[in-house]
Design a protein around this motif. Structure first.
Motif, PDB file in Angstrom:
ATOM      1  N   LEU A 117     -42.098   9.124  60.209  1.00  0.00           N
ATOM      2  CA  LEU A 117     -41.934   7.972  61.085  1.00  0.00           C
ATOM      3  C   LEU A 117     -43.280   7.303  61.353  1.00  0.00           C
ATOM      4  N   ALA A 118     -44.333   8.098  61.464  1.00  0.00           N
ATOM      5  CA  ALA A 118     -45.665   7.547  61.697  1.00  0.00           C
ATOM      6  C   ALA A 118     -46.169   6.749  60.500  1.00  0.00           C
ATOM      7  N   PHE A 119     -45.634   7.030  59.309  1.00  0.00           N
ATOM      8  CA  PHE A 119     -46.005   6.289  58.100  1.00  0.00           C
ATOM      9  C   PHE A 119     -45.156   5.033  57.906  1.00  0.00           C
ATOM     10  N   GLY A 120     -44.251   4.752  58.829  1.00  0.00           N
ATOM     11  CA  GLY A 120     -43.414   3.571  58.694  1.00  0.00           C
ATOM     12  C   GLY A 120     -42.096   3.816  57.999  1.00  0.00           C
ATOM     13  N   ILE A 121     -41.758   5.077  57.731  1.00  0.00           N
ATOM     14  CA  ILE A 121     -40.473   5.416  57.134  1.00  0.00           C
ATOM     15  C   ILE A 121     -39.405   5.374  58.232  1.00  0.00           C
ATOM     16  N   PRO A 122     -38.220   4.798  57.966  1.00  0.00           N
ATOM     17  CA  PRO A 122     -37.165   4.769  58.989  1.00  0.00           C
ATOM     18  C   PRO A 122     -36.833   6.168  59.499  1.00  0.00           C
ATOM     19  N   ALA A 123     -36.469   6.242  60.750  1.00  0.00           N
ATOM     20  CA  ALA A 123     -36.184   7.530  61.385  1.00  0.00           C
ATOM     21  C   ALA A 123     -35.010   8.227  60.714  1.00  0.00           C
ATOM     22  N   ALA A 124     -35.010   9.547  60.817  1.00  0.00           N
ATOM     23  CA  ALA A 124     -33.855  10.322  60.357  1.00  0.00           C
ATOM     24  C   ALA A 124     -32.642   9.944  61.202  1.00  0.00           C
ATOM     25  N   SER A 125     -31.460   9.997  60.581  1.00  0.00           N
ATOM     26  CA  SER A 125     -30.238   9.626  61.299  1.00  0.00           C
ATOM     27  C   SER A 125     -29.232  10.763  61.245  1.00  0.00           C
ATOM     28  N   ASP A 126     -28.498  10.919  62.339  1.00  0.00           N
ATOM     29  CA  ASP A 126     -27.383  11.855  62.394  1.00  0.00           C
ATOM     30  C   ASP A 126     -26.110  11.163  61.914  1.00  0.00           C
ATOM     31  N   GLY A 127     -25.068  11.952  61.733  1.00  0.00           N
ATOM     32  CA  GLY A 127     -23.754  11.381  61.463  1.00  0.00           C
ATOM     33  C   GLY A 127     -23.509  10.967  60.038  1.00  0.00           C
ATOM     34  N   ASN A 128     -24.238  11.547  59.087  1.00  0.00           N
ATOM     35  CA  ASN A 128     -24.035  11.211  57.680  1.00  0.00           C
ATOM     36  C   ASN A 128     -23.110  12.213  57.004  1.00  0.00           C
ATOM     37  N   GLY A 129     -22.430  11.757  55.969  1.00  0.00           N
ATOM     38  CA  GLY A 129     -21.632  12.636  55.128  1.00  0.00           C
ATOM     39  C   GLY A 129     -22.332  12.817  53.795  1.00  0.00           C
ATOM     40  N   LEU A 130     -22.463  14.058  53.347  1.00  0.00           N
ATOM     41  CA  LEU A 130     -23.183  14.352  52.107  1.00  0.00           C
ATOM     42  C   LEU A 130     -22.401  15.363  51.290  1.00  0.00           C
ATOM     43  N   VAL A 131     -22.239  15.079  49.979  1.00  0.00           N
ATOM     44  CA  VAL A 131     -21.629  16.016  49.043  1.00  0.00           C
ATOM     45  C   VAL A 131     -22.612  16.234  47.905  1.00  0.00           C
ATOM     46  N   LEU A 132     -23.069  17.459  47.734  1.00  0.00           N
ATOM     47  CA  LEU A 132     -23.997  17.793  46.657  1.00  0.00           C
ATOM     48  C   LEU A 132     -23.236  18.052  45.366  1.00  0.00           C
ATOM     49  N   HIS A 133     -23.808  17.618  44.241  1.00  0.00           N
ATOM     50  CA  HIS A 133     -23.222  17.854  42.915  1.00  0.00           C
ATOM     51  C   HIS A 133     -24.084  18.877  42.178  1.00  0.00           C
ATOM     52  N   PHE A 134     -23.569  20.084  42.035  1.00  0.00           N
ATOM     53  CA  PHE A 134     -24.336  21.125  41.380  1.00  0.00           C
ATOM     54  C   PHE A 134     -24.019  21.244  39.892  1.00  0.00           C
ATOM     55  N   THR A 135     -22.955  20.622  39.427  1.00  0.00           N
ATOM     56  CA  THR A 135     -22.561  20.715  38.023  1.00  0.00           C
ATOM     57  C   THR A 135     -22.395  19.315  37.448  1.00  0.00           C
ATOM     58  N   PRO A 136     -22.574  19.146  36.136  1.00  0.00           N
ATOM     59  CA  PRO A 136     -22.454  17.811  35.536  1.00  0.00           C
ATOM     60  C   PRO A 136     -21.059  17.228  35.638  1.00  0.00           C
ATOM     61  N   GLU A 137     -20.025  18.072  35.543  1.00  0.00           N
ATOM     62  CA  GLU A 137     -18.665  17.531  35.608  1.00  0.00           C
ATOM     63  C   GLU A 137     -18.348  16.983  37.006  1.00  0.00           C
ATOM     64  N   VAL A 138     -18.826  17.666  38.046  1.00  0.00           N
ATOM     65  CA  VAL A 138     -18.635  17.162  39.406  1.00  0.00           C
ATOM     66  C   VAL A 138     -19.421  15.866  39.603  1.00  0.00           C
TER      67      VAL A 138
END
Length: 478
Positions: A117-138
């Motif tokens: 944040l001190a470098f001008g990067i937008p603050a972290a935000s709560d309330g996000n949905g995230l799905v990680l893809h560990f395999t190429p087919e997914v």
């Protein structure tokens, strides 16, 4: 003191005169003496200007010393190389990303989030949905689902687009959306797109899609950004859904059984705004401005996330410096996975110091990557870290292309390799993650990969160690 832009203009003019002098030398004996004197004077002027530019730029002492030595020893080789490759931050050419407002800002950010944040990067935000893809087919299924569900717009950036079945299927999916009235905008890096499906891209343009190439090869002599490649990878659908990570478009990344290990993800929620802003900045740079876009995304999950761009369009080296800080602050563990390992001296020192402090430092990379030069360059660094107590994990079979890390209770995943080019030169992005569930999922993936790895460093012959040392000496020039 002259501004760097003025110095570059003078250096370009001197280069032009120098070429004319060479032509005069070949034009007849009457001008040989004058041309020789001009060459000498211009050579001294060009060397002085180039050295002045080097010391004015924000570089490490090692980098500045390497460039100065190169210019002094081989000026007629080093100066053209410097004009083409030697500039890192160019605010006139790559203005800073303009970040829009973001809902659901994280109320009590972690130390890394505060530093960013001190470098001008937008603050972290709560309330996000995230799905990680560990395999190429997914990952492949999620990619085409993201494209198919777009109703209004698709904003896309990739470094590499292969001319194979996956690459052509990708373009066909975009053509279908374009014909349905969806605004399709595609950015490809000019170097990474050398082997692109040209016919399919032509049909995409005919269907109404827009294709732009980032950093073409043909520049004016002094533009100095031939080596500044756009390595970002993302699909933003309707300003609401992001598919991103380390994967490019091609069979190696998206087809099961290719022996290619990578990571990507889908993201929804407030943090999508930063991806929208990042794409807008890239699109504006190539002369196709479309104005600010605001994503009105309400909370959809429990993930705490913060996008960190890096490259010439960020005034500082926020990602690099925040990682250095986080590694120095680490109390329990630092786990990294990267295909190419050529760290800056600051990152190297931070990792070695952490290991000596008793922090569990593990570095996972491929036994043999798809870039033999990168494999040669990493040897000396890995031996130093192994001696300091870091665990070195070498994937026995397959290409490990995943770019991720976990430091205590935070993690990141994205396009950035753990090397000097990704950290300080290329246009990159990393998604910082601060919630326990996501960090645990990445740790579990890392742990599942460890049995497939050999531990320690490979014994190297004296000739190989000599070559590795040469690469290490030359690394600061990057």
């Amino acid at each position: 003191m002259l501004r760097q832009t003025k110095l570059r203009r003078v250096l370009r003019a001197a280069t032009t005169i120098l070429v004319a002098c060479f032509a005069g030398v070949n034009g007849g004996n009457a001008v040989i003496w004058l041309a020789s004197l001009s060459l000498l004077v211009l050579g001294v002027v060009m060397v002085s200007l180039a050295m002045l530019l080097v010391v004015q730029q924000r570089r490490s002492p090692q980098s500045a010393a390497a460039w100065l030595l190169f210019i002094l020893l081989l000026p007629y080789v080093a100066i053209p190389v410097f004009l083409a490759l030697g500039f890192r931050k160019q605010s006139a050419r790559f203005p800073p990303i303009r970040f829009g407002p973001m809902r659901q800002v994280m109320p009590t950010p972690q130390p890394v989030a505060k530093a960013l944040l001190a470098f001008g990067i937008p603050a972290a935000s709560d309330g996000n949905g995230l799905v990680l893809h560990f395999t190429p087919e997914v990952a492949c299924a999620a990619l085409f689902r993201t494209i198919a569900q777009a109703k209004i717009r698709l904003d896309i950036t990739f470094y590499l687009l292969d001319d194979d079945a996956s690459g052509r299927d990708f373009i066909e999916a975009l053509i279908e959306r374009a014909l349905a009235g969806v605004a399709v905008r595609l950015i490809l890096d000019r170097l990474g797109a050398l082997h692109r499906p040209k016919a399919a891209l032509g049909r995409l343009c005919a269907a109404g899609g827009e294709v732009r190439y980032f950093s073409p090869f043909l520049h004016r002599v002094g533009n100095g950004h031939l080596n500044l490649r756009n390595h970002r990878k993302m699909v933003v659908a309707d300003l609401a859904d992001v598919w991103a990570g380390g994967r490019n478009i091609g069979n190696a990344y998206l087809v099961k059984g290719q022996d290619w290990i990578d990571l990507s993800f889908n993201l929804q929620g407030p943090a999508v705004q930063s991806y929208v802003d990042m794409f807008s900045a890239d699109w504006d740079v190539i002369g196709a401005a479309h104005g600010a876009l605001i994503a009105q995304n309400a909370p959809v999950g429990t993930v705490t996330a913060q996008l960190v761009p890096s490259g010439p369009d960020t005034p500082d080296d926020a990602l690099h410096d925040a990682l250095v800080c986080a590694i120095h602050r680490a109390e329990h563990s630092v786990w990294l996975t990267t295909p190419y390992f050529l760290p800056t001296e600051a990152l190297l020192q931070a990792l070695g110091t952490a290991a000596r402090r008793g922090v569990d430092v593990r570095i996972m990379l491929p036994q043999r990557s798809n870039q033999w030069v990168a494999d040669l360059a990493r040897g000396a660094y890995l031996r130093d870290l192994h001696a300091a107590g870091c665990g070195i994990l070498r994937l026995r079979q397959g290409m490990l292309h995943a770019k991720a890390g976990m430091i205590d209770d935070m993690a990141w995943v994205g396009s950035v390799n753990f090397d000097v080019r990704s950290m300080l030169l290329n246009f990159e992005s990393a998604l910082m993650l601060y919630d326990a569930a996501t960090v645990t999922a990445l740790r579990d993936w890392f742990g599942a990969m460890e049995p497939r790895c050999a531990q320690g460093v490979v014994r190297s012959s004296l000739p190989r160690r000599f070559v590795e040392g040469v690469f290490r000496l030359g690394a600061p020039i990057l």
